[in-house]
Design an enzyme around this catalytic site. Structure first.
Site, PDB file in Angstrom:
ATOM      1  N   MET A 276     -43.529  -5.828  45.889  1.00  0.00           N
ATOM      2  CA  MET A 276     -44.865  -6.267  46.301  1.00  0.00           C
ATOM      3  C   MET A 276     -45.836  -6.102  45.138  1.00  0.00           C
ATOM      4  SD  MET A 276     -45.094  -4.468  50.064  1.00  0.00           S
ATOM      5  CE  MET A 276     -44.565  -2.863  49.444  1.00  0.00           C
TER       6      MET A 276
ATOM      7  N   ILE B 206     -41.168   2.647  48.424  1.00  0.00           N
ATOM      8  CA  ILE B 206     -41.179   3.245  47.093  1.00  0.00           C
ATOM      9  C   ILE B 206     -42.536   3.027  46.443  1.00  0.00           C
ATOM     10  CG2 ILE B 206     -40.100   3.228  44.810  1.00  0.00           C
ATOM     11  CD1 ILE B 206     -37.580   2.115  46.153  1.00  0.00           C
TER      12      ILE B 206
ATOM     13  N   GLY C 282     -49.487  -1.997  45.078  1.00  0.00           N
ATOM     14  CA  GLY C 282     -48.349  -2.348  44.236  1.00  0.00           C
ATOM     15  C   GLY C 282     -47.140  -1.451  44.407  1.00  0.00           C
ATOM     16  N   SER C 283     -46.039  -1.954  44.917  1.00  0.00           N
ATOM     17  CA  SER C 283     -44.929  -1.084  45.252  1.00  0.00           C
ATOM     18  C   SER C 283     -43.699  -1.911  45.622  1.00  0.00           C
ATOM     19  CB  SER C 283     -45.332  -0.174  46.415  1.00  0.00           C
ATOM     20  OG  SER C 283     -46.057  -0.916  47.379  1.00  0.00           O
ATOM     21  N   ARG C 284     -42.758  -1.264  46.323  1.00  0.00           N
ATOM     22  CA  ARG C 284     -41.503  -1.931  46.638  1.00  0.00           C
ATOM     23  C   ARG C 284     -40.894  -1.332  47.895  1.00  0.00           C
ATOM     24  NH1 ARG C 284     -36.833  -1.051  42.207  1.00  0.00           N
ATOM     25  NH2 ARG C 284     -35.125  -0.622  43.643  1.00  0.00           N
TER      26      ARG C 284
END
Length: 234
Positions: A100, A158, A188-190
């Protein structure tokens, strides 16, 4: 006209209101000090509103489908062992990673109907979430979910380079429905999905995924009632 407005005037996640208020106050303050900065303050506030948007989603309801828990780019489809803190078998299974960026919706959703049998938070680094080692080194929140039929899968939020807080809206023992909101990550991440053994992903690298709508895999469950599920009702 109404449909056009619905795409813009979407709900805002409750976690966003303090940040939106702070941005608005900051924008007002810098604009008061120097009028040319009014525009910068407006842009900052508008971006914050945009980041915390929480649009409704229509989720497929057929039993056995694994739905994307996050908006973003399918960055990796490969085999890996689930996080050790979830006490799942230490054998490689298919893992689908959805990255993301700061312009994607950051509300995360359950990928299947099932029960959350274990949740574990692990502190860590804040490496770029697009790096493979972010799965093991970065701060994360892991969910072990038992789907209908006894198949188990894992979902891992994450933290990324600028993410500083992972939020979970569910607890161990909660029953969830596919498309139900389970949390979010700020900035901002995953999100990684570890599929059950012998389940092959349908997603491919480079594909855009939509949380609560995009099918990542089919566990081969019996067909249930076809039709949409409105994630906004949860």
């Amino acid at each position: 006209m109404k449909n056009a407005l619905d795409t813009v005037l979407v709900p805002i996640h409750r976690e966003g209101y303090p940040f939106i208020t702070l941005c608005a106050l900051l924008g007002f303050g810098i604009g008061f000090l120097w009028s040319p900065l009014w525009f910068a303050g407006i842009l900052l506030t508008a971006w914050c509103v945009y980041f915390f948007r929480d649009p409704p989603r229509v989720t497929p309801t057929r039993q056995g489908l694994v739905i994307s828990p996050a908006d973003g780019l399918v960055q990796s489809v490969s085999k890996a062992e689930p996080p050790p803190e979830l006490d799942m078998p230490a054998k490689p299974v298919w893992r689908v990673c959805v990255f993301m960026n700061v312009f994607d919706v950051h509300v995360n959703r359950a990928p299947v109907d099932g029960t959350i049998t274990k949740m574990e938070y692990r502190p860590g680094k804040f490496l770029n979430a697009s790096l493979d080692k972010a799965s093991s080194d970065n701060e994360r929140q892991s969910f072990r979910i038992e789907a209908e039929g006894g198949k188990e899968l894992a979902v891992v939020q994450i933290a990324g380079l600028v993410a500083r807080r992972i939020l979970a809206d569910v607890e161990t023992g909660d029953d969830v429905k596919a498309g139900q909101r389970i949390g979010m990550i700020r900035f901002g991440s995953r999100v990684d999905v570890y599929l059950p053994p012998n389940v092959v992903p349908m997603a491919v690298e480079g594909q855009r995924a939509i949380a609560g709508e995009t099918v990542l895999a089919d566990m081969g469950g019996p067909k249930g009632k076809e039709g949409p599920r409105d994630g906004a009702t949860r």
